[in-house]
Design a protein around this motif. Structure first.
Motif, mmCIF file in Angstrom:
data_model
loop_
_atom_site.group_PDB
_atom_site.id
_atom_site.type_symbol
_atom_site.label_atom_id
_atom_site.label_comp_id
_atom_site.label_asym_id
_atom_site.label_seq_id
_atom_site.Cartn_x
_atom_site.Cartn_y
_atom_site.Cartn_z
ATOM 1 N N ALA A 156 1.206 -1.417 -0.105
ATOM 2 C CA ALA A 156 -0.407 0.154 0.009
ATOM 3 C C ALA A 156 0.955 1.205 -0.017
ATOM 4 N N THR A 157 1.873 1.345 1.134
ATOM 5 C CA THR A 157 2.337 2.075 0.682
ATOM 6 C C THR A 157 3.633 2.413 -0.394
ATOM 7 N N ARG A 158 3.602 1.073 -1.219
ATOM 8 C CA ARG A 158 4.972 1.745 -2.282
ATOM 9 C C ARG A 158 3.986 2.400 -4.180
ATOM 10 N N THR A 159 2.004 1.867 -3.493
ATOM 11 C CA THR A 159 1.288 2.395 -4.231
ATOM 12 C C THR A 159 1.379 3.954 -3.959
ATOM 13 N N GLU A 160 0.357 3.609 -2.954
ATOM 14 C CA GLU A 160 0.703 5.444 -2.223
ATOM 15 C C GLU A 160 1.583 6.397 -2.855
ATOM 16 N N ARG A 161 3.252 6.435 -3.179
ATOM 17 C CA ARG A 161 4.034 6.498 -2.691
ATOM 18 C C ARG A 161 4.327 6.848 -4.393
ATOM 19 N N MET A 162 3.850 5.760 -5.318
ATOM 20 C CA MET A 162 3.833 6.415 -6.926
ATOM 21 C C MET A 162 2.434 6.906 -7.039
ATOM 22 N N VAL A 163 2.083 6.449 -6.933
ATOM 23 C CA VAL A 163 0.417 7.404 -7.245
ATOM 24 C C VAL A 163 0.567 9.247 -6.765
ATOM 25 N N MET A 164 1.018 9.639 -5.672
ATOM 26 C CA MET A 164 1.454 10.640 -5.141
ATOM 27 C C MET A 164 2.188 11.000 -5.894
ATOM 28 N N PHE A 165 3.409 10.825 -6.648
ATOM 29 C CA PHE A 165 4.278 11.211 -6.968
ATOM 30 C C PHE A 165 2.999 11.334 -8.617
ATOM 31 N N ILE A 166 2.603 10.999 -8.977
ATOM 32 C CA ILE A 166 2.757 11.063 -10.768
ATOM 33 C C ILE A 166 1.228 11.983 -10.612
ATOM 34 N N ILE A 167 0.806 12.081 -9.187
ATOM 35 C CA ILE A 167 -0.729 13.286 -9.387
ATOM 36 C C ILE A 167 0.447 14.749 -8.643
ATOM 37 N N LEU A 168 0.933 15.029 -8.178
ATOM 38 C CA LEU A 168 2.186 15.756 -7.808
ATOM 39 C C LEU A 168 2.387 16.359 -9.438
ATOM 40 N N SER A 169 3.296 15.309 -10.100
ATOM 41 C CA SER A 169 3.703 16.456 -11.760
ATOM 42 C C SER A 169 3.149 16.076 -12.278
ATOM 43 N N MET A 170 2.026 16.042 -11.677
ATOM 44 C CA MET A 170 0.782 17.160 -12.367
ATOM 45 C C MET A 170 1.461 18.146 -12.148
ATOM 46 N N ILE A 171 1.403 19.052 -11.669
ATOM 47 C CA ILE A 171 1.681 19.632 -11.012
ATOM 48 C C ILE A 171 2.583 20.753 -11.925
ATOM 49 N N VAL A 172 3.603 20.002 -11.895
ATOM 50 C CA VAL A 172 4.943 20.025 -13.031
ATOM 51 C C VAL A 172 4.295 20.177 -14.450
ATOM 52 N N ALA A 173 3.774 19.393 -14.931
ATOM 53 C CA ALA A 173 3.524 19.413 -16.045
ATOM 54 C C ALA A 173 2.583 20.652 -16.238
ATOM 55 N N VAL A 174 1.740 21.069 -15.658
ATOM 56 C CA VAL A 174 0.473 22.860 -16.113
ATOM 57 C C VAL A 174 1.554 23.574 -15.653
ATOM 58 N N ALA A 175 1.677 23.751 -14.692
ATOM 59 C CA ALA A 175 3.057 24.756 -15.394
ATOM 60 C C ALA A 175 4.013 24.699 -15.944
ATOM 61 N N ALA A 176 4.452 23.386 -16.362
ATOM 62 C CA ALA A 176 5.284 23.289 -17.812
ATOM 63 C C ALA A 176 4.580 24.611 -18.977
ATOM 64 N N PHE A 177 3.305 23.302 -19.254
ATOM 65 C CA PHE A 177 3.084 23.711 -20.655
ATOM 66 C C PHE A 177 2.233 25.049 -20.131
ATOM 67 N N ASN A 178 1.875 25.626 -19.611
ATOM 68 C CA ASN A 178 2.500 27.444 -19.547
ATOM 69 C C ASN A 178 3.289 27.800 -20.066
ATOM 70 N N ILE A 179 4.467 27.502 -20.381
ATOM 71 C CA ILE A 179 5.924 27.949 -21.495
ATOM 72 C C ILE A 179 4.899 27.764 -22.294
ATOM 73 N N LEU A 180 4.178 26.606 -22.506
ATOM 74 C CA LEU A 180 3.582 26.795 -24.378
ATOM 75 C C LEU A 180 2.823 27.800 -24.436
ATOM 76 N N SER A 181 2.155 28.685 -23.991
ATOM 77 C CA SER A 181 0.987 29.607 -24.105
ATOM 78 C C SER A 181 2.058 31.251 -23.534
ATOM 79 N N THR A 182 2.973 30.948 -23.291
ATOM 80 C CA THR A 182 4.041 31.978 -23.239
ATOM 81 C C THR A 182 4.905 32.561 -24.894
ATOM 82 N N LEU A 183 5.542 31.073 -24.992
ATOM 83 C CA LEU A 183 5.964 30.675 -26.099
ATOM 84 C C LEU A 183 4.958 31.068 -27.234
ATOM 85 N N VAL A 184 3.946 30.622 -27.119
ATOM 86 C CA VAL A 184 2.689 31.145 -28.568
ATOM 87 C C VAL A 184 2.943 32.771 -28.656
#
Length: 414
Positions: free
Chosen positions: A264-292
């Motif tokens: 359970a802890t390994r699964t929770e760690r992996m899922v949490m990493f994926i979910i939190l990585s979405m924050i980075v993805a959203v911020a990174a794709f703001n760069i796309l809007s800026t460059l456009v």
């Protein structure tokens, strides 16, 4: 200097006519920094929780357990101990008897009763170092003494020298009917291992007292607990020990005993990493809007550069440099803040508890009541790589779009 790099840096540092683009660039940079910091802190805290939990839990439970295949009691546990302790990887072995019971002091509470041999128990657990009062040696065969967890003793309202009555789920027939088996014990010690599950639910008695109480054949035990020199190698060591036991015993390691929790802890760690990585993805794709928007603003500049001889790939390089720099700065800031926060997370939590006058991790709810972070360089490198990679990925479409600008179309109305 490489021409696309030079122009890309100039575009990043230059004051723009459209201040909204600059604002979006700062937001993108701040978003990446916040996302990277959050992922580093959360993953480090989860690593620290797992590490602390393993250390505390495995200081009181066995690294591996030997029991009879038939499910009966071991009548030759001395022979099993003799065989396994010949291995240099095995630090110690001790017999045990475990049962559930009801303890009655001033109050009544269910508990796990564990019969141990004090002289061998110190080789497999850390109870001796966790004693707040008394010692394991106070458990003497035939004296019916008991050592309680600190929270269990507090709930029962008893202390050293007091007596408690133990009821076990073994019934006997008397003249007045069927009654549970019971015995009065004297509290001679209190331990605190730092885990509420054990401090509130565990009581220790002598192995012989447990045997007599449960009417187990003389010289028998429920099983043998083993302590090995490398906790993480316990599964392999257990497999290597199995042939030494001639097939008459079953051996299980701690990962099997607590498999559901650690999965359970390994699964929770992996899922949490994926979910939190979405924050980075959203911020990174703001760069796309800026460059456009930047490409739209700089269309005339791009057209002039193309007429001066710059190739499509060089134009792509200009805008990739600009977007990558935003991601690089945001990732660097987030990494620094994340490392600093993870290292000082316990002090930060204590300060916040003082400000809000509350306890975030109550010990009657959580296994661990202090937040500790286990900062691992491999995790930091992976998080940085993902954040930087997403930043580069977000620059590809705007850069490709810039490379397709037609000079004649862009300069038609200039």
């Amino acid at each position: 200097m490489n021409l696309p790099l030079f122009i890309g840096l100039r575009y990043t540092k230059a004051k723009r006519k459209n201040h909204f683009i600059s604002f979006i660039s700062l937001i993108s940079m701040a978003g990446i920094a916040l996302g990277v910091m959050t992922v580093i802190v959360v993953i480090s805290v989860m690593n620290g929780f797992n590490k602390e939990f393993q250390q505390r839990m495995l200081s009181t439970v066995s690294h591996a357990t030997i029991s009879a295949f038939s499910g009966d009691h071991l009548t030759d546990w001395q022979q099993a101990i003799e065989k396994v302790t010949k291995k240099p990887e095995v630090l110690g072995a001790a017999p045990f008897i475990r049962t559930e019971g009801m303890l009655q002091g001033y109050k009544t509470e269910g508990a796990m009763i564990q019969g141990v041999m004090p002289e061998l128990e110190t080789e497999v657990t850390e109870f001796q170092n966790a004693m707040r009062y008394g010692a394991l040696d106070d458990l003497q065969a035939g004296e019916f003494n008991m050592i309680l967890g600190v929270d269990l003793a507090a709930h029962l309202g008893v202390g050293p020298g007091d007596t408690v009555t133990l009821y076990v789920p073994e019934f006997r027939t008397t003249a007045v009917g069927v009654t549970p088996r019971l015995k009065r014990f004297t509290v001679t010690g209190i331990f605190e291992v730092g885990m509420y599950e054990y401090d509130y639910k565990l009581a220790l008695i002598h192995l012989e007292d447990a045997r007599r109480l449960l009417r187990i054949p003389k010289g028998s035990a429920e099983g043998v607990r083993i302590k090995v020199n490398d906790l993480m190698q316990a599964p392999k060591i257990a497999r290597d020990l199995a042939p030494e036991l001639d097939g008459f015993y079953r051996i299980r390691d701690w990962t099997q005993e607590h498999v559901n929790f650690f999965k359970a802890t390994r699964t929770e760690r992996m899922v949490m990493f994926i979910i939190l990585s979405m924050i980075v993805a959203v911020a990174a794709f703001n760069i796309l809007s800026t460059l456009v928007m930047l490409v739209t603003e700089k269309q005339s500049d791009v057209a002039i550069l193309r007429t001066l001889g710059m190739s499509s790939s060089q134009i792509m390089g200009v805008f990739m440099v600009s977007g990558t720099l935003i991601g690089l700065i945001g990732t660097a800031i987030g990494t620094g803040l994340g490392i600093i926060t993870a290292i000082n997370i316990n002090s930060i939590m204590q300060t916040l508890e003082g400000w809000f006058n509350t306890e975030f991790l109550s010990k009657d709810v959580y296994y661990i009541t202090e937040i500790t972070a286990d900062l691992r360089s491999a995790d930091v490198m992976m998080i940085v790589s993902i954040a930087f990679g997403l930043s580069i990925l977000a620059t590809l479409y705007p850069a490709w779009r810039a490379s397709k600008v037609e000079p004649a179309e862009a300069l038609r109305y200039e």
